[in-house]
Design a protein around this motif. Structure first.
Motif, PDB file in Angstrom:
ATOM      1  N   LYS A 146       0.845  -1.122  -0.048  1.00  0.00           N
ATOM      2  CA  LYS A 146      -0.060   0.064  -0.249  1.00  0.00           C
ATOM      3  C   LYS A 146       0.960   1.219  -0.125  1.00  0.00           C
ATOM      4  N   THR A 159      -9.955   8.380   1.443  1.00  0.00           N
ATOM      5  CA  THR A 159     -10.044   7.936   2.593  1.00  0.00           C
ATOM      6  C   THR A 159      -9.590   6.341   2.812  1.00  0.00           C
ATOM      7  N   SER A 217      -6.965   3.254   4.714  1.00  0.00           N
ATOM      8  CA  SER A 217      -5.778   3.028   5.076  1.00  0.00           C
ATOM      9  C   SER A 217      -4.607   3.213   4.132  1.00  0.00           C
ATOM     10  N   THR A 218      -4.912   3.012   2.716  1.00  0.00           N
ATOM     11  CA  THR A 218      -4.003   3.343   1.507  1.00  0.00           C
ATOM     12  C   THR A 218      -3.822   5.165   1.489  1.00  0.00           C
ATOM     13  N   ASP A 246      -6.830   8.126  -4.219  1.00  0.00           N
ATOM     14  CA  ASP A 246      -7.396   7.166  -3.119  1.00  0.00           C
ATOM     15  C   ASP A 246      -7.479   5.711  -3.469  1.00  0.00           C
ATOM     16  N   GLY A 247      -7.582   5.249  -2.422  1.00  0.00           N
ATOM     17  CA  GLY A 247      -7.897   3.553  -2.643  1.00  0.00           C
ATOM     18  C   GLY A 247      -8.715   2.993  -3.137  1.00  0.00           C
ATOM     19  N   ALA A 248      -9.115   1.691  -3.021  1.00  0.00           N
ATOM     20  CA  ALA A 248     -10.221   1.276  -3.385  1.00  0.00           C
ATOM     21  C   ALA A 248     -10.501  -0.194  -2.715  1.00  0.00           C
ATOM     22  N   ASP A 249     -11.788  -0.919  -2.753  1.00  0.00           N
ATOM     23  CA  ASP A 249     -12.060  -2.039  -2.156  1.00  0.00           C
ATOM     24  C   ASP A 249     -11.986  -3.281  -3.393  1.00  0.00           C
ATOM     25  N   LYS A 275     -15.882   0.959  -3.931  1.00  0.00           N
ATOM     26  CA  LYS A 275     -15.398   1.880  -2.977  1.00  0.00           C
ATOM     27  C   LYS A 275     -16.355   2.106  -1.843  1.00  0.00           C
ATOM     28  N   GLY A 276     -16.093   2.498  -0.633  1.00  0.00           N
ATOM     29  CA  GLY A 276     -16.737   2.804   0.447  1.00  0.00           C
ATOM     30  C   GLY A 276     -16.929   1.705   1.641  1.00  0.00           C
ATOM     31  N   GLY A 277     -15.621   1.084   1.505  1.00  0.00           N
ATOM     32  CA  GLY A 277     -15.389  -0.020   2.708  1.00  0.00           C
ATOM     33  C   GLY A 277     -15.335   0.883   4.149  1.00  0.00           C
ATOM     34  N   GLY A 278     -14.966   2.197   3.853  1.00  0.00           N
ATOM     35  CA  GLY A 278     -14.583   3.075   5.061  1.00  0.00           C
ATOM     36  C   GLY A 278     -16.056   3.914   5.168  1.00  0.00           C
ATOM     37  N   GLY A 279     -16.612   3.926   4.253  1.00  0.00           N
ATOM     38  CA  GLY A 279     -18.019   4.502   4.622  1.00  0.00           C
ATOM     39  C   GLY A 279     -18.143   5.845   3.732  1.00  0.00           C
ATOM     40  N   ALA A 280     -17.052   6.282   3.366  1.00  0.00           N
ATOM     41  CA  ALA A 280     -17.067   7.780   2.851  1.00  0.00           C
ATOM     42  C   ALA A 280     -17.122   7.925   1.267  1.00  0.00           C
ATOM     43  N   GLU A 296     -16.118  10.990  -1.428  1.00  0.00           N
ATOM     44  CA  GLU A 296     -15.186  10.416  -2.316  1.00  0.00           C
ATOM     45  C   GLU A 296     -15.513  10.442  -3.679  1.00  0.00           C
ATOM     46  N   LYS A 317      -6.678  -6.115  -4.227  1.00  0.00           N
ATOM     47  CA  LYS A 317      -7.748  -5.452  -4.894  1.00  0.00           C
ATOM     48  C   LYS A 317      -8.301  -5.558  -6.249  1.00  0.00           C
TER      49      LYS A 317
HETATM   50  C1  5RP Z   1     -13.196   4.293   1.979  1.00  0.00           C
HETATM   51  C2  5RP Z   1     -12.668   3.683   0.808  1.00  0.00           C
HETATM   52  C3  5RP Z   1     -11.376   3.163   0.722  1.00  0.00           C
HETATM   53  O1  5RP Z   1     -10.658   3.529  -0.498  1.00  0.00           O
HETATM   54  C4  5RP Z   1     -11.480   1.578   0.643  1.00  0.00           C
HETATM   55  O2  5RP Z   1     -12.258   1.049   1.715  1.00  0.00           O
HETATM   56  C5  5RP Z   1     -10.038   1.194   0.706  1.00  0.00           C
HETATM   57  O3  5RP Z   1      -9.448   1.221   2.048  1.00  0.00           O
HETATM   58  P1  5RP Z   1      -8.175   0.450   2.461  1.00  0.00           P
HETATM   59  O4  5RP Z   1      -7.224   1.579   1.770  1.00  0.00           O
HETATM   60  O5  5RP Z   1      -8.149   0.643   3.797  1.00  0.00           O
HETATM   61  O6  5RP Z   1      -7.854  -0.853   1.980  1.00  0.00           O
HETATM   62  O7  5RP Z   1     -13.454   3.711  -0.128  1.00  0.00           O
HETATM   63  O8  5RP Z   1     -14.642   4.713   2.009  1.00  0.00           O
END
Ligand code: 5RP
Length: 221
Positions: free
Chosen positions: A7, A32, A34-35, A85-88, A98-103, A107, A125
Motif C-alpha cells: 500500500k 479515505t 488506510s492506503t 484514493d484507494g479502493a476495495d 469503494k466505500g469500505g470506510g463509509g466515505a 469520495e 484488490k
Molecule cells: C473508504 C474507501 C477506501 O478507499 C477503501 O475502503 C479502501 O480502503 P483501504 O485503503 O483501507 O484498503 O473507499 O470509503
C-alpha cells in the motif's frame, strides 16, 4: 512484501502526479482509508509541490491537518487538480467498488471534481468481476427499508452496517452477492432508487490511472 508495504509503495507512486502549476493553484483531493492515509503521510514530504488539499472525510481532514497541510472546503476551490484514493475492488477497466470506510459519497464528489483520478491499491484488490466485496450504499435513514427492498429486487442481500453513521449523517447498507457484470448500468439503477444518496460503484467515475503494488513492484493500469 507485506500488504502495508505494498500500500505504501502504491501511495508513493502517486506522488508523480503532484506538481506545481504555472499560474494556477495545485489542489490535491484526498481519499479515505488506510492506503489514503499512507498517501497523506507521503504527501507531507512534498509540501512545496502543491497549494492545498480537499478531503473526502473528516478523518482524512484531521490527518492532513496533523501534518500541517491546508484543507479547503470543496466549495472554496474552482478545480481539483488530482484526486488520490484507494479502493476495495478494481476491475481491468479501472471501474471500482469503494466505500469500505463509509466515505463513498464524499469520495465520489471529490473524484468528480478532479481533473484526474489516481487510484492506489495493493494487488489483493484486483478482480475480473466486481461484487465479491459487499457493495456499500449510503441511504437516508428513513428510506432504509425502501432502498433495501429495491436492492433485493436487483439480486443483492443488503445488510445494515451496524453502529455506523456517515459524515453526512446517513446509514450504509452493504449489499452482498451482487455479480456486477455491467458496473455502469448497476451504478445508474441504484442511483435511481429514491432514498439512495450514493453507491460505491465507481464506473461512471472510474479511475484514470491505477497504481497496483505487488511483490514485484508497482505497475500502472
Ligand atoms: C473508504 C474507501 C477506501 O478507499 C477503501 O475502503 C479502501 O480502503 P483501504 O485503503 O483501507 O484498503 O473507499 O470509503
Amino acid at each position: 512484501m507485506k500488504q502495508d508495504e505494498m500500500k505504501a509503495s502504491a501511495a508513493r507512486a502517486a506522488l508523480a502526479y503532484i506538481e506545481p502549476r504555472l499560474g494556477r493553484k495545485s489542489i490535491v483531493g484526498i481519499g479515505t482509508g488506510s492506503t489514503a492515509n499512507l498517501f497523506i503521510d507521503a504527501l507531507a514530504e512534498v509540501k512545496h509541490k502543491f497549494d492545498a488539499t480537499v478531503a473526502s472525510s473528516d478523518a482524512s481532514a484531521d490527518r492532513l491537518r496533523s501534518h500541517g497541510l491546508t484543507v479547503l472546503d470543496l466549495n472554496a476551490v474552482s478545480e481539483v487538480t488530482v484526486y488520490v484514493d484507494g479502493a476495495d475492488e478494481v476491475n481491468p477497466q479501472r471501474a471500482l467498488i469503494k466505500g469500505g470506510g463509509g466515505a463513498l459519497t464524499r469520495e465520489k464528489i471529490v473524484a468528480a471534481s478532479a481533473d484526474k483520478f489516481v487510484c492506489i491499491v495493493d494487488e489483493s484488490k484486483m478482480v475480473n468481476l466486481l461484487g465479491s466485496f459487499p457493495l456499500p450504499v449510503e441511504v437516508i435513514p428513513m428510506a432504509r427499508g425502501l432502498v433495501g427492498r429495491a436492492l433485493r429486487k436487483l439480486g443483492g442481500y443488503p445488510e445494515l452496517r451496524e453502529g455506523f453513521i456517515t459524515d453526512n449523517g446517513n446509514l450504509i447498507l452493504d449489499v452482498h452477492e451482487l455479480s456486477i457484470e455491467e458496473p455502469w448500468k448497476l451504478e445508474t439503477q441504484i442511483n435511481n432508487i429514491v432514498g439512495t444518496v450514493c453507491n460505491g460503484i465507481f464506473a461512471a467515475q472510474a479511475a484514470d490511472v491505477v497504481f497496483v503494488a505487488g511483490a514485484e513492484g508497482v505497475r500502472q493500469l
